[in-house]
Design a protein around this motif. Structure first.
Motif, mmCIF file in Angstrom:
data_model
loop_
_atom_site.group_PDB
_atom_site.id
_atom_site.type_symbol
_atom_site.label_atom_id
_atom_site.label_comp_id
_atom_site.label_asym_id
_atom_site.label_seq_id
_atom_site.Cartn_x
_atom_site.Cartn_y
_atom_site.Cartn_z
ATOM 1 N N HIS A 234 74.002 51.740 48.997
ATOM 2 C CA HIS A 234 73.695 49.957 49.548
ATOM 3 C C HIS A 234 71.154 50.740 49.638
ATOM 4 C CE1 HIS A 234 72.169 48.002 52.913
ATOM 5 N NE2 HIS A 234 72.828 46.679 52.042
ATOM 6 N N SER A 235 71.296 51.427 50.811
ATOM 7 C CA SER A 235 69.808 50.957 50.813
ATOM 8 C C SER A 235 68.978 53.005 51.895
ATOM 9 C CB SER A 235 69.313 50.684 51.632
ATOM 10 O OG SER A 235 69.847 50.425 52.931
ATOM 11 N N LEU A 236 67.590 52.107 51.602
ATOM 12 C CA LEU A 236 67.879 54.310 52.822
ATOM 13 C C LEU A 236 67.539 53.620 54.292
ATOM 14 C CD1 LEU A 236 64.715 55.997 50.432
ATOM 15 C CD2 LEU A 236 67.181 56.570 50.938
ATOM 16 N N ASN A 237 66.893 51.634 54.541
ATOM 17 C CA ASN A 237 66.881 51.399 55.968
ATOM 18 C C ASN A 237 67.788 50.253 56.048
ATOM 19 O OD1 ASN A 237 66.763 49.504 54.194
ATOM 20 N ND2 ASN A 237 64.990 47.859 54.017
ATOM 21 N N ALA A 238 69.249 50.585 55.512
ATOM 22 C CA ALA A 238 70.301 49.761 55.806
ATOM 23 C C ALA A 238 69.702 48.219 56.309
ATOM 24 C CB ALA A 238 70.221 50.970 57.464
ATOM 25 N N SER A 239 68.719 47.538 55.666
ATOM 26 C CA SER A 239 68.931 46.773 56.045
ATOM 27 C C SER A 239 69.663 45.532 55.049
ATOM 28 C CB SER A 239 67.376 46.117 55.619
ATOM 29 O OG SER A 239 66.882 44.817 55.463
ATOM 30 N N ASP A 241 69.146 41.932 54.700
ATOM 31 C CA ASP A 241 68.214 41.262 53.952
ATOM 32 C C ASP A 241 67.529 41.557 53.110
ATOM 33 O OD1 ASP A 241 69.148 39.270 55.781
ATOM 34 O OD2 ASP A 241 68.196 39.471 57.460
ATOM 35 N N ALA A 242 66.585 42.889 52.788
ATOM 36 C CA ALA A 242 66.113 44.151 52.295
ATOM 37 C C ALA A 242 65.980 45.007 52.125
ATOM 38 C CB ALA A 242 64.229 42.944 52.444
ATOM 39 N N PRO A 243 67.572 45.547 51.221
ATOM 40 C CA PRO A 243 67.675 47.138 51.604
ATOM 41 C C PRO A 243 66.870 47.378 50.439
ATOM 42 C CG PRO A 243 68.941 45.629 50.267
ATOM 43 C CD PRO A 243 68.772 44.863 50.869
ATOM 44 N N SER A 244 66.127 48.818 50.865
ATOM 45 C CA SER A 244 65.217 49.437 50.473
ATOM 46 C C SER A 244 65.777 50.213 49.119
ATOM 47 C CB SER A 244 64.204 50.672 51.254
ATOM 48 O OG SER A 244 65.159 51.396 51.964
ATOM 49 N N THR A 245 64.829 50.032 48.205
ATOM 50 C CA THR A 245 65.057 51.682 46.979
ATOM 51 C C THR A 245 64.937 52.945 47.075
ATOM 52 O OG1 THR A 245 64.591 50.148 45.043
ATOM 53 C CG2 THR A 245 64.429 51.669 44.544
ATOM 54 N N TRP A 246 65.520 53.707 46.598
ATOM 55 C CA TRP A 246 65.398 55.413 46.494
ATOM 56 C C TRP A 246 64.545 55.881 45.794
ATOM 57 C CZ3 TRP A 246 69.752 59.195 49.063
ATOM 58 C CH2 TRP A 246 69.294 60.042 49.041
ATOM 59 N N PHE A 255 70.404 58.326 53.820
ATOM 60 C CA PHE A 255 71.040 57.034 53.151
ATOM 61 C C PHE A 255 72.153 56.216 54.040
ATOM 62 C CE2 PHE A 255 73.873 59.884 51.240
ATOM 63 C CZ PHE A 255 74.674 58.863 50.646
ATOM 64 N N TYR A 256 72.232 54.901 53.956
ATOM 65 C CA TYR A 256 73.293 54.496 54.067
ATOM 66 C C TYR A 256 74.601 53.645 52.610
ATOM 67 C CZ TYR A 256 70.597 54.238 58.341
ATOM 68 O OH TYR A 256 69.183 54.639 58.887
ATOM 69 N N VAL A 257 75.617 53.516 53.193
ATOM 70 C CA VAL A 257 76.336 52.932 51.986
ATOM 71 C C VAL A 257 77.510 52.141 51.920
ATOM 72 C CG1 VAL A 257 77.398 55.221 50.991
ATOM 73 C CG2 VAL A 257 79.172 53.839 52.780
ATOM 74 N N LYS A 258 77.221 50.891 51.244
ATOM 75 C CA LYS A 258 77.784 49.462 51.005
ATOM 76 C C LYS A 258 79.227 49.571 51.605
ATOM 77 C CE LYS A 258 75.796 47.070 47.188
ATOM 78 N NZ LYS A 258 75.699 46.812 45.927
ATOM 79 N N HIS A 259 79.830 48.694 52.116
ATOM 80 C CA HIS A 259 81.289 47.540 52.595
ATOM 81 C C HIS A 259 82.231 48.110 51.378
ATOM 82 C CE1 HIS A 259 78.317 45.240 55.628
ATOM 83 N NE2 HIS A 259 78.859 46.264 56.323
ATOM 84 N N ASP A 260 81.945 48.259 50.456
ATOM 85 C CA ASP A 260 82.549 48.355 49.582
ATOM 86 C C ASP A 260 83.184 48.830 49.722
ATOM 87 O OD1 ASP A 260 79.763 46.889 48.538
ATOM 88 O OD2 ASP A 260 80.815 46.509 46.417
ATOM 89 N N LEU A 324 67.844 54.806 42.823
ATOM 90 C CA LEU A 324 68.557 53.916 43.341
ATOM 91 C C LEU A 324 68.236 52.532 43.923
ATOM 92 C CD1 LEU A 324 69.972 56.919 44.615
ATOM 93 C CD2 LEU A 324 70.772 56.823 42.422
ATOM 94 N N VAL A 325 69.350 51.997 43.024
ATOM 95 C CA VAL A 325 69.090 50.782 43.793
ATOM 96 C C VAL A 325 70.664 49.807 44.163
ATOM 97 C CG1 VAL A 325 68.169 47.585 42.985
ATOM 98 C CG2 VAL A 325 66.952 49.913 41.675
ATOM 99 N N SER A 326 69.857 49.084 45.302
ATOM 100 C CA SER A 326 70.840 48.397 45.903
ATOM 101 C C SER A 326 72.149 47.764 44.922
ATOM 102 C CB SER A 326 70.897 47.625 47.107
ATOM 103 O OG SER A 326 72.067 47.171 47.329
#
Length: 577
Positions: A234-239, A241-246, A255-260, A324-326
């Motif tokens: 998902h991102s490095l910031n768990a946002s 609206d604006a998930p950050s790229t690694w 890092f954080y993972v999606k709900h998928d 790594l892009v969300s």
């Protein structure tokens, strides 16, 4: 005629008493790979009902101490049955081999793939340790259904229940679980009572399987199987609206993972603390590696509501070699097994018992049987059994003429299973690295977990049997649609359906026709038999695909299902096949 006598009413009914007796193994307290487990059923058992009898034991899995952690279990389709390599049944004095099932996991995998329904699947998961689909571990990205994702309710290891865990997944988390297995031999699947007392007892010998054939890794952490089913970055910031790229220049240990794929809380997350991993793009499996091994240190849940994500904390900060892009959907995959120099987990079987449904025939019935035997009469005991004949085929053989010595007096059907004969290390077998690719499509890649057990179509274009002086069936059976993964071919499945019915395992589910590919031919219908003695039986297979050649060497396991007869006399036992 009265209501209690007549043509349709038996006048010599005998009330029977039933009980269960546990026969412990004779030759040891515990067993591991390639060991013999022996049971002696003494004559004083007198008689037992085989269909209600079973093998039970305790099982414990141990990982390789020199390799990283990951969750391991037994085969997802046949569970604890995969631990049995060969079963032999002798008469009590070992003078006569009554039955021998070689390549036992192949035989059981064929049965469980087709003779299956939701009730049987649930029962096999409960008793035999087979896999089962669970909503908690379901996929949400359009992959095919997997029964190799149930880490939340597994009998083999302890589940994670808290929202935060930092405990490394070591051997201490594996349970000693109890498995209860029906023995899929002709004698133990028969409906008729076995007269042990008249056979001087029985010897049952079980050879256990090799380590590399029994273990499986979860589909939801594998690079080779259904990678869209894995946790997605998902991102490095768990946002939200604006998930950050690694990025390739930003080292991070969080890092954080999606709900998928239902990864919205730690108990649903398939990876464990101590596991190593990398990322790969879901669309084409292109890898994004790190500058150092990425080792999971802690799993926790961050945020709340729609902004609640699984947070993965690493042992050290690492940098990916591709951003790594969300939106590009990068999936985690485990490297704990596939990147290990060697990986050799083991298993231990203990407290092995053969539990028999003992039948007390009563003093009168025993006396009558003994009297008849003394007078020279013979008792005949029939049961549906199978015998396996092997044939090796190289992948370069585009045409093969496979001789099958089906010289059985009361044959019912033949089922031919072309298994992958490639030699894999334990590491590659568990990670499915280089194993036969069943299909791709929405799964992106789906390599076999059952190398050497499940049948593979491998670009087979057509086949026919030859016996009794003519082709059977009269026209060659086209299998191109199946082996090219384009569609379903009706004729091969109809032929297989008839063969399975005659083999005593009628097909109730054809969904694994490609994952467990078989060729079948019925020698008769409606439980009839066919005399194959003196008939030259051959299977002719063709691989005539001009654009794709076969990729695997094969070991054909050709099972002849037939009625086997035991002739029991006062002084001898004889087997007719």
């Amino acid at each position: 005629m009265s209501e209690t006598t007549g043509f349709f009413v038996a006048d010599n009914k005998i009330p029977l008493k039933e009980s269960y007796v546990a026969i412990p193994s004779q030759n040891g307290l515990s067993y591991n790979a390639q060991k013999l487990i022996e049971f002696y059923i003494p004559p004083n058992v007198d008689a037992f009902k085989p269909k209600n009898s079973y093998l039970q034991f305790d099982l414990e899995i141990s990982q390789d101490a020199n390799a990283s952690n990951t969750r391991l279990q037994l085969d997802e389709l046949i569970g604890g049955q995969v631990l049995i390599d060969t079963v032999r049944i002798h008469s009590g004095d070992k003078s006569e081999l009554l039955e021998e099932i070689r390549h036992y996991p192949v035989h059981v995998a064929t049965k469980y793939a087709y003779h299956s329904n939701p009730t049987l699947k649930d029962l096999r998961a409960l008793n035999e340790g087979a896999g089962i689909w669970t909503p908690d571990c379901r996929g949400t990205r359009g992959t095919s259904k997997s029964i190799l994702t149930n880490h939340k309710f597994s009998p083999y290891y302890e589940a994670v229940t808290s929202s935060t865990t930092s405990a490394s997944f070591t051997n201490s988390l594996y349970h000693k679980c109890k498995l209860k297995l029906p023995l899929h031999t002709g004698l133990f699947q028969n409906e008729k009572v076995v007269p042990v007392g008249l056979m001087n007892g029985l010897f049952v010998t079980i050879l256990t399987s090799e380590n590399k054939r029994v273990f499986r890794q979860l589909d939801s952490v594998s690079y080779e199987r259904r990678i869209p089913l894995n946790p997605i970055f998902h991102s490095l910031n768990a946002s939200t609206d604006a998930p950050s790229t690694w990025g390739t220049s930003s080292a991070s240990n969080v890092f954080y993972v999606k709900h998928d794929n239902n990864n919205w809380e730690v108990p649903n997350f398939p990876f464990v603390v101590g596991e190593t991993f990398e990322f790969a793009k879901v669309t084409d499996r292109s890898k994004s590696t790190f500058d150092a091994p990425a080792v999971i240190k802690e799993l926790s849940t961050a945020g709340s509501g729609a902004n609640k994500y699984v947070k993965v904390t690493l042992l050290n900060a690492v940098t990916p070699n591709a951003s790594l892009v969300s939106t590009q959907n990068f999936a985690m995959y485990s490297t704990s097994v596939r990147a290990a120099t060697s990986y050799n987990p083991t298993y231990e079987i203990s407290n092995a018992e053969l539990v028999l449904n003992q039948i007390d025939m009563g003093a009168q019935a025993k006396a009558e049987a003994q009297k008849d035997m003394r007078e020279g009469k013979m008792m005949v005991y029939d049961f549906l059994s199978t015998q396996c004949y092997n044939h090796s085929q190289l992948k370069g053989d585009r045409v093969a003429n496979i001789g099958i010595p089906a010289n059985h007096q009361r044959a019912r059907s033949i089922i031919c299973v072309p298994t992958d004969a490639s030699v894999y290390s334990t590491r590659d077998s568990i990670s499915c690295s280089g194993t036969y690719e069943i299909k791709a499509e929405t799964d992106i890649a789906l390599h076999s977990t059952q190398s050497g057990i499940a049948g593979i179509s491998d670009k087979l274009t057509e086949y026919f049997f030859f016996y009794d002086g003519r082709n059977q069936p009269s026209l060659n059976v086209d299998t191109t649609k199946i082996s090219d993964n384009n569609s379903i071919a009706a004729i091969p499945l109809i032929e297989l359906d008839k063969a399975l019915a005659q083999a005593g395992m009628p097909a109730m589910d054809m969904s694994r026709f490609n994952e467990n590919f078989c060729i079948g031919r019925s020698f008769s219908l409606n439980a009839g038999v066919y005399d194959m003695r003196g008939k030259d039986c051959r299977l002719n297979v063709y691989y005539q695909n001009t654009s794709s050649a076969p990729v695997k060497d094969k070991l054909w396991c050709n099972f002849i299902y037939h009625i086997r007869r035991i002739n029991i006399r006062a002084d001898s036992i004889q087997v007719e096949v």
